[in-house]
Write a protein that holds these residues in place. Structure first.
Motif, PDB file in Angstrom:
ATOM      1  N   ASP A 181       0.702  -1.075  -0.196  1.00 15.50           N
ATOM      2  CA  ASP A 181      -0.002  -0.372   0.047  1.00 15.50           C
ATOM      3  C   ASP A 181       0.542   0.632  -0.245  1.00 15.50           C
ATOM      4  O   ASP A 181       1.781   1.330   1.124  1.00 15.50           O
ATOM      5  N   ASP A 190       0.208   4.328   0.096  1.00 15.55           N
ATOM      6  CA  ASP A 190      -0.539   5.445   0.643  1.00 15.55           C
ATOM      7  C   ASP A 190       0.681   5.481   2.546  1.00 15.55           C
ATOM      8  O   ASP A 190       0.594   6.159   2.965  1.00 15.55           O
ATOM      9  N   TYR A 201      -5.852   0.723 -14.419  1.00 13.31           N
ATOM     10  CA  TYR A 201      -5.516   1.657 -13.219  1.00 13.31           C
ATOM     11  C   TYR A 201      -3.945   1.892 -13.293  1.00 13.31           C
ATOM     12  O   TYR A 201      -3.610   2.384 -12.556  1.00 13.31           O
ATOM     13  N   GLU A 204      -3.571   2.595  -9.666  1.00  5.55           N
ATOM     14  CA  GLU A 204      -4.433   3.654  -8.660  1.00  5.55           C
ATOM     15  C   GLU A 204      -5.527   3.313  -9.012  1.00  5.55           C
ATOM     16  O   GLU A 204      -6.015   3.285 -10.239  1.00  5.55           O
ATOM     17  N   LYS A 205      -6.648   3.405  -8.050  1.00  5.91           N
ATOM     18  CA  LYS A 205      -8.179   2.474  -7.826  1.00  5.91           C
ATOM     19  C   LYS A 205      -8.768   3.176  -6.900  1.00  5.91           C
ATOM     20  O   LYS A 205      -8.388   2.783  -5.489  1.00  5.91           O
ATOM     21  N   ASN A 206      -9.763   4.129  -6.862  1.00  8.40           N
ATOM     22  CA  ASN A 206     -10.726   4.909  -5.983  1.00  8.40           C
ATOM     23  C   ASN A 206     -10.102   5.460  -4.463  1.00  8.40           C
ATOM     24  O   ASN A 206     -10.056   5.452  -3.732  1.00  8.40           O
ATOM     25  N   GLY A 207      -8.698   6.202  -4.975  1.00  8.81           N
ATOM     26  CA  GLY A 207      -8.353   6.856  -4.059  1.00  8.81           C
ATOM     27  C   GLY A 207      -6.834   5.897  -3.465  1.00  8.81           C
ATOM     28  O   GLY A 207      -6.036   6.991  -3.173  1.00  8.81           O
ATOM     29  N   LYS A 208      -6.770   4.686  -4.178  1.00 11.32           N
ATOM     30  CA  LYS A 208      -6.281   4.306  -3.344  1.00 11.32           C
ATOM     31  C   LYS A 208      -4.819   3.366  -4.340  1.00 11.32           C
ATOM     32  O   LYS A 208      -5.272   3.216  -5.797  1.00 11.32           O
ATOM     33  N   MET A 209      -3.220   4.018  -3.931  1.00 13.63           N
ATOM     34  CA  MET A 209      -2.443   3.808  -4.631  1.00 13.63           C
ATOM     35  C   MET A 209      -1.265   2.290  -3.912  1.00 13.63           C
ATOM     36  O   MET A 209      -1.124   2.541  -2.817  1.00 13.63           O
ATOM     37  N   SER A 221      -8.739  -3.869   2.929  1.00 12.87           N
ATOM     38  CA  SER A 221      -8.862  -2.413   2.580  1.00 12.87           C
ATOM     39  C   SER A 221      -8.742  -2.129   4.478  1.00 12.87           C
ATOM     40  O   SER A 221      -8.454  -2.265   4.714  1.00 12.87           O
ATOM     41  N   THR A 229      -4.637  -1.103   6.910  1.00 13.53           N
ATOM     42  CA  THR A 229      -4.648  -1.823   5.525  1.00 13.53           C
ATOM     43  C   THR A 229      -4.911  -2.981   6.675  1.00 13.53           C
ATOM     44  O   THR A 229      -3.421  -4.033   6.126  1.00 13.53           O
TER      45      THR A 229
END
Length: 475
Positions: free
Chosen positions: A70, A72, A262, A283-288, A326, A363
């Motif tokens: 993850d 981020d 993505y 990147e997808k739905n604000g997640k990298m 998640s 996560t």
């Protein structure tokens, strides 16, 4: 004389009492006896299951090494031989371009600077190496050299960048190894700027993630590695040319069937010794996420665009990460069921309660029950008043299957004022608890006892002498 004896006896009794009172005070006031002691308490709200997440247990990547992170948070979602040393091939160019962008960031050069390729542009490069057909004496901008290194994976562009930044290829390679150490790339050693095979040129999947994550902090780098192609302007020795990405997740020019909507980078690599390697970001739905696969093989007997597992396995790994993980809050400041901490030197309260400061969000695989995390509480058994509301009194660490997932400070829920009387008594007790004070008191007591004994002995002698003298006078 009698008055002196009485005074001496009184002083000796006071000193003796004070010596005896020291341990009594210490026993009566636990603030000193327990001060500095730390307890570590594990609270099992629900003991974490010994079994690993089934989502992770069922995952395997068809690669020598693999890792998924993850980007981020820096949390590793999956790893497979991620610290095994392997040959990186052209993924090496990520470090070369990172160092160039850092030099630009320091103001040592600019992206628009025009540099001239020297006779060393082919240093360490063998036959059949990828190239942008840069020639000795050709003048190019730094930004064009970066595109050439990262898009078509031009080896010679890396050597030109190296000389531009450090003055020589050898000096730049030293800088590469220095920067690798700074980034924590403990399994890495660079021998050249481009990744053409050298037995002494190696890294790990985890280390590639580290340098890829660092490079992706630069907007210029992100723009380049997410580009399908780039038009290099005409130079003094070459007409305008178009270079195209080797990354099948980004471009369908070289291979088809792997394009990933993505994907935003990063770099491919291949040599017979390294196998097929790929550092990828998506990147997808604000997640990298950043993934790395190394030492992949092509499916035997395939032709054309088929069988490139470093692309297909990367797509599968990234999709798996986006679908099965998640962010979840495993601890926040609403949690109140923590041990009470005893408070001394106060008359208004003899304990204070604590709560976590902030929140821990991590996560996790979707099949992990957050109530299965354990709390490891580290706080003092007692504290002295005054205590302020919000004062840090300890720490709580969240663990699962023996692995730590972060810590938060434990802070006081309320203030507790200090009793000045208890404080003064405690200061007196602490003063008399000091070794040097005890020694001085013992010495004084001994001296006084000696003086008393001496006074008694000499007093008896004088009394006898006076009696004998009186008897002679009467005769």
């Amino acid at each position: 004389m009698k008055k002196n004896r009485i005074l001496s006896l009184f002083l000796s009794m006071v000193l003796g009492a004070s010596l005896l009172s020291v341990p009594a005070l210490a026993a009566a006031n636990p603030s000193t006896a327990a001060e500095g002691e730390v307890i570590q308490e594990v609270e099992d709200h629900q003991t974490a299951s010994a079994d690993q997440s089934q989502i992770i247990a069922d995952m395997h990547v068809d690669a020598g090494s693999a890792i998924l992170v993850d980007a981020d948070t820096g949390e590793i979602l999956y790893e497979q031989d991620a610290h095994t040393k392997r040959y990186p091939a052209s993924i090496t160019k990520v470090m070369t371009c990172l160092l160039t962008l850092e030099a630009v960031d320091r103001g040592e050069l600019s992206l628009e600077d025009v540099v001239t390729a020297s006779g060393s542009l082919h240093a360490g490069i063998g036959e059949n190496a990828s190239t942008a057909d840069i020639k000795e004496g050709e003048q190019l901008r730094v930004i064009d050299l970066l595109y050439a290194a990262l898009i078509p994976s031009a080896n010679e562009a890396c050597n030109v960048l190296a000389e531009t930044v450090s003055g020589s290829v050898d000096a730049f390679v030293d800088l590469m190894n220095q920067r690798a150490a700074e980034l924590g790339m403990t399994g890495t050693h660079f021998a050249n700027t481009h990744g053409y095979h050298d037995d002494d040129h190696y890294t790990t999947a985890y280390d590639i993630y580290l340098m890829s994550a660092e490079a992706m902090k630069y907007e210029t780098f992100r723009t380049i590695v997410s580009s399908k192609n780039y038009t290099m302007p005409a130079t003094n020795m070459h007409e305008e040319r178009i270079v195209r990405s080797t990354n099948g997740l980004i471009s369908t020019f070289n291979v088809t069937g792997y394009w990933y909507e993505y994907a935003i980078g990063v770099k491919t690599g291949y040599t017979p010794e390294a196998g097929y390697c790929l550092s990828a970001a998506a990147e997808k739905n604000g997640k990298m996420l950043i993934s790395v696969v190394m030492d992949c093989t092509r499916v035997e007997g395939t032709t054309g665009s088929e069988g490139f597992t470093y692309f297909s396995e990367t797509v599968r790994l990234l999709n798996w990460g986006f679908s099965n993980f998640s962010q979840q809050v495993i601890l926040d400041d609403s949690a109140m069921d923590f041990p009470e901490i005893a408070v001394t030197l106060s008359k208004e309260a003899d304990y204070v309660t604590v709560h976590p400061s902030g929140a821990l969000t991590i996560t996790l695989p979707d099949d992990v029950d957050i109530t299965s995390f354990e709390r490891v509480v580290d706080c003092p058994e007692t504290v002295e008043a005054p205590v302020e509301a919000g004062q840090v009194l300890g720490k709580v660490t969240m663990t699962y299957n023996g692995q730590e997932y972060g810590s938060l400070d434990l802070v006081a829920n309320s203030a507790v004022e200090r009793s000045e009387l208890l404080y003064r008594l405690d200061q007196i007790q602490k003063f008399f608890s000091q070794l040097w004070v005890r020694v001085v008191l013992i010495v004084l007591a001994v001296v006084i006892v000696i003086l008393i004994l001496r006074a008694l002995i000499f007093g008896k002698r004088r009394s006898s002498a006076r009696s004998r003298y009186s008897g002679r006078r009467r005769r």
